[in-house]
Design a protein around this motif. Structure first.
Motif, PDB file in Angstrom:
ATOM      1  N   GLU A 254     -18.479  11.111   7.806  1.00 29.03           N
ATOM      2  CA  GLU A 254     -17.692  12.161   7.148  1.00 29.03           C
ATOM      3  C   GLU A 254     -18.459  13.477   7.188  1.00 29.03           C
ATOM      4  OE1 GLU A 254     -14.602  11.930   5.659  1.00 29.03           O
ATOM      5  OE2 GLU A 254     -14.400   9.846   6.302  1.00 29.03           O
ATOM      6  N   LEU A 255     -17.749  14.556   7.401  1.00 32.01           N
ATOM      7  CA  LEU A 255     -18.364  15.876   7.445  1.00 32.01           C
ATOM      8  C   LEU A 255     -18.128  16.628   6.144  1.00 32.01           C
ATOM      9  CD1 LEU A 255     -17.341  16.989  11.048  1.00 32.01           C
ATOM     10  CD2 LEU A 255     -19.467  15.907  10.297  1.00 32.01           C
TER      11      LEU A 255
ATOM     12  N   THR B 105     -21.136  23.253  15.383  1.00 31.79           N
ATOM     13  CA  THR B 105     -22.113  22.740  14.430  1.00 31.79           C
ATOM     14  C   THR B 105     -21.398  22.380  13.136  1.00 31.79           C
ATOM     15  OG1 THR B 105     -22.620  24.962  13.643  1.00 31.79           O
ATOM     16  CG2 THR B 105     -24.048  24.074  15.373  1.00 31.79           C
ATOM     17  N   ALA B 106     -21.995  21.426  12.433  1.00 31.77           N
ATOM     18  CA  ALA B 106     -21.468  20.990  11.137  1.00 31.77           C
ATOM     19  C   ALA B 106     -22.581  20.229  10.432  1.00 31.77           C
ATOM     20  CB  ALA B 106     -20.233  20.111  11.318  1.00 31.77           C
ATOM     21  N   ARG B 107     -22.256  19.693   9.267  1.00 33.63           N
ATOM     22  CA  ARG B 107     -23.169  18.825   8.524  1.00 33.63           C
ATOM     23  C   ARG B 107     -22.384  17.635   8.006  1.00 33.63           C
ATOM     24  NH1 ARG B 107     -28.205  19.800   8.020  1.00 33.63           N
ATOM     25  NH2 ARG B 107     -28.985  21.879   8.319  1.00 33.63           N
TER      26      ARG B 107
ATOM     27  N   GLY C 174     -25.843  15.509   4.630  1.00 36.19           N
ATOM     28  CA  GLY C 174     -26.664  16.657   4.980  1.00 36.19           C
ATOM     29  C   GLY C 174     -27.259  16.659   6.370  1.00 36.19           C
ATOM     30  N   GLU C 175     -26.955  15.657   7.183  1.00 41.78           N
ATOM     31  CA  GLU C 175     -27.500  15.638   8.539  1.00 41.78           C
ATOM     32  C   GLU C 175     -26.784  16.659   9.418  1.00 41.78           C
ATOM     33  OE1 GLU C 175     -29.030  11.586  10.108  1.00 41.78           O
ATOM     34  OE2 GLU C 175     -27.090  11.216   9.130  1.00 41.78           O
ATOM     35  N   PRO C 176     -27.534  17.352  10.280  1.00 44.59           N
ATOM     36  CA  PRO C 176     -26.894  18.316  11.172  1.00 44.59           C
ATOM     37  C   PRO C 176     -26.090  17.621  12.271  1.00 44.59           C
ATOM     38  CG  PRO C 176     -29.225  18.165  11.666  1.00 44.59           C
ATOM     39  CD  PRO C 176     -28.982  17.314  10.447  1.00 44.59           C
ATOM     40  N   VAL C 177     -24.954  18.198  12.592  1.00 42.67           N
ATOM     41  CA  VAL C 177     -24.091  17.715  13.671  1.00 42.67           C
ATOM     42  C   VAL C 177     -24.010  18.810  14.719  1.00 42.67           C
ATOM     43  CG1 VAL C 177     -21.749  16.983  14.291  1.00 42.67           C
ATOM     44  CG2 VAL C 177     -22.735  16.299  12.088  1.00 42.67           C
ATOM     45  N   LYS C 178     -24.188  18.426  15.969  1.00 43.10           N
ATOM     46  CA  LYS C 178     -24.119  19.373  17.071  1.00 43.10           C
ATOM     47  C   LYS C 178     -23.167  18.824  18.132  1.00 43.10           C
ATOM     48  CE  LYS C 178     -27.003  21.799  20.423  1.00 43.10           C
ATOM     49  NZ  LYS C 178     -28.352  21.962  20.975  1.00 43.10           N
TER      50      LYS C 178
ATOM     51  N   SER D  81     -16.131  17.083  29.253  1.00 42.08           N
ATOM     52  CA  SER D  81     -17.280  16.278  28.858  1.00 42.08           C
ATOM     53  C   SER D  81     -17.763  16.782  27.500  1.00 42.08           C
ATOM     54  CB  SER D  81     -18.395  16.416  29.891  1.00 42.08           C
ATOM     55  OG  SER D  81     -19.544  15.721  29.463  1.00 42.08           O
ATOM     56  N   TYR D  82     -17.979  15.844  26.571  1.00 41.07           N
ATOM     57  CA  TYR D  82     -18.416  16.188  25.217  1.00 41.07           C
ATOM     58  C   TYR D  82     -19.557  15.280  24.801  1.00 41.07           C
ATOM     59  CZ  TYR D  82     -13.982  18.556  25.339  1.00 41.07           C
ATOM     60  OH  TYR D  82     -12.943  19.370  25.713  1.00 41.07           O
ATOM     61  N   VAL D  83     -20.564  15.876  24.151  1.00 42.83           N
ATOM     62  CA  VAL D  83     -21.681  15.127  23.588  1.00 42.83           C
ATOM     63  C   VAL D  83     -21.815  15.566  22.135  1.00 42.83           C
ATOM     64  CG1 VAL D  83     -24.161  14.670  23.680  1.00 42.83           C
ATOM     65  CG2 VAL D  83     -22.866  15.011  25.810  1.00 42.83           C
ATOM     66  N   VAL D  84     -21.865  14.564  21.237  1.00 46.76           N
ATOM     67  CA  VAL D  84     -22.006  14.845  19.803  1.00 46.76           C
ATOM     68  C   VAL D  84     -23.259  14.148  19.308  1.00 46.76           C
ATOM     69  CG1 VAL D  84     -20.945  14.631  17.531  1.00 46.76           C
ATOM     70  CG2 VAL D  84     -19.491  14.976  19.552  1.00 46.76           C
ATOM     71  N   THR D  85     -24.123  14.922  18.632  1.00 48.68           N
ATOM     72  CA  THR D  85     -25.311  14.340  18.017  1.00 48.68           C
ATOM     73  C   THR D  85     -25.243  14.529  16.511  1.00 48.68           C
ATOM     74  OG1 THR D  85     -26.594  16.382  18.266  1.00 48.68           O
ATOM     75  CG2 THR D  85     -26.775  14.757  20.046  1.00 48.68           C
ATOM     76  N   VAL D  86     -25.791  13.552  15.805  1.00 48.01           N
ATOM     77  CA  VAL D  86     -25.890  13.603  14.346  1.00 48.01           C
ATOM     78  C   VAL D  86     -27.354  13.344  14.008  1.00 48.01           C
ATOM     79  CG1 VAL D  86     -25.202  12.540  12.165  1.00 48.01           C
ATOM     80  CG2 VAL D  86     -23.521  12.805  14.014  1.00 48.01           C
ATOM     81  N   GLY D  87     -27.972  14.302  13.343  1.00 48.05           N
ATOM     82  CA  GLY D  87     -29.384  14.164  13.012  1.00 48.05           C
ATOM     83  C   GLY D  87     -30.248  13.993  14.241  1.00 48.05           C
ATOM     84  N   GLY D  88     -29.840  14.596  15.374  1.00 47.52           N
ATOM     85  CA  GLY D  88     -30.597  14.503  16.614  1.00 47.52           C
ATOM     86  C   GLY D  88     -30.325  13.246  17.426  1.00 47.52           C
ATOM     87  N   ARG D  89     -29.515  12.326  16.900  1.00 48.33           N
ATOM     88  CA  ARG D  89     -29.181  11.091  17.617  1.00 48.33           C
ATOM     89  C   ARG D  89     -27.808  11.232  18.260  1.00 48.33           C
ATOM     90  NH1 ARG D  89     -30.036  10.052  12.577  1.00 48.33           N
ATOM     91  NH2 ARG D  89     -27.921   9.340  12.244  1.00 48.33           N
ATOM     92  N   GLU D  90     -27.708  10.885  19.543  1.00 52.38           N
ATOM     93  CA  GLU D  90     -26.418  10.934  20.213  1.00 52.38           C
ATOM     94  C   GLU D  90     -25.518   9.826  19.661  1.00 52.38           C
ATOM     95  OE1 GLU D  90     -24.846  10.014  24.614  1.00 52.38           O
ATOM     96  OE2 GLU D  90     -26.361  11.607  24.518  1.00 52.38           O
ATOM     97  N   VAL D  91     -24.346  10.216  19.168  1.00 52.26           N
ATOM     98  CA  VAL D  91     -23.399   9.236  18.632  1.00 52.26           C
ATOM     99  C   VAL D  91     -22.119   9.174  19.455  1.00 52.26           C
ATOM    100  CG1 VAL D  91     -24.254   9.378  16.262  1.00 52.26           C
ATOM    101  CG2 VAL D  91     -22.378  10.865  16.973  1.00 52.26           C
ATOM    102  N   LEU D  92     -21.971  10.112  20.380  1.00 53.99           N
ATOM    103  CA  LEU D  92     -20.724  10.164  21.143  1.00 53.99           C
ATOM    104  C   LEU D  92     -20.933  10.923  22.438  1.00 53.99           C
ATOM    105  CD1 LEU D  92     -17.551  10.041  21.296  1.00 53.99           C
ATOM    106  CD2 LEU D  92     -17.562  12.110  19.940  1.00 53.99           C
TER     107      LEU D  92
END
Length: 123
Positions: free
Chosen positions: A49-50, A72-74, A78-82, A98-109
């Motif tokens: 959830e954002l 960008t989001a959180r 409180g983890e950063p989303v990019k 092509s899309y890449v989503v990271t949460v807290g620096g970890r690739e999730v998508l």
């Protein structure tokens, strides 16, 4: 519903049918909104959830055929989303995304489409 490609088609039509910069900016804005909505849907489906809707920007067009977006989001914790996205061949009827989503620096998508149901679409 697959939101991002429909908006890319609107970008394509606006750019090819009008030389007007205002139309191009409106279409780019619609694309950014569609990406933000798609990211919300994708992360929610993964239980993430954002705090708020992502803020997306386009760094400017390299050409009519290449459109980039960054968001960008959180998360609620409180983890950063990019989000980094690109649409190649955006000025054709068959753009490649092509899309890449990271949460807290970890690739999730990492996907070639965003939004609920995009995986069921024939590409």
């Amino acid at each position: 519903m697959r939101r991002v490609p429909a908006v890319l088609l609107a970008v394509l039509l606006a750019v090819t049918m009008s030389g007007c910069k205002v139309m191009q900016r409106i279409s780019d804005g619609a694309y950014r909104n569609a990406v933000a909505d798609g990211v919300v849907d994708e992360l929610k489906a993964r239980g993430i959830e954002l705090e708020a809707r992502p803020t997306c920007e386009s760094p400017g067009r390299e050409s009519d055929s290449v459109v980039r977006v960054g968001c960008t989001a959180r998360t609620m914790t409180g983890e950063p989303v990019k989000v980094e996205g690109v649409a190649l061949n955006a000025d054709t009827a068959d753009p490649r995304e092509s899309y890449v989503v990271t949460v807290g620096g970890r690739e999730v998508l990492r996907k070639d489409c965003l939004g609920l149901g995009c995986d069921q679409q024939n590409r």
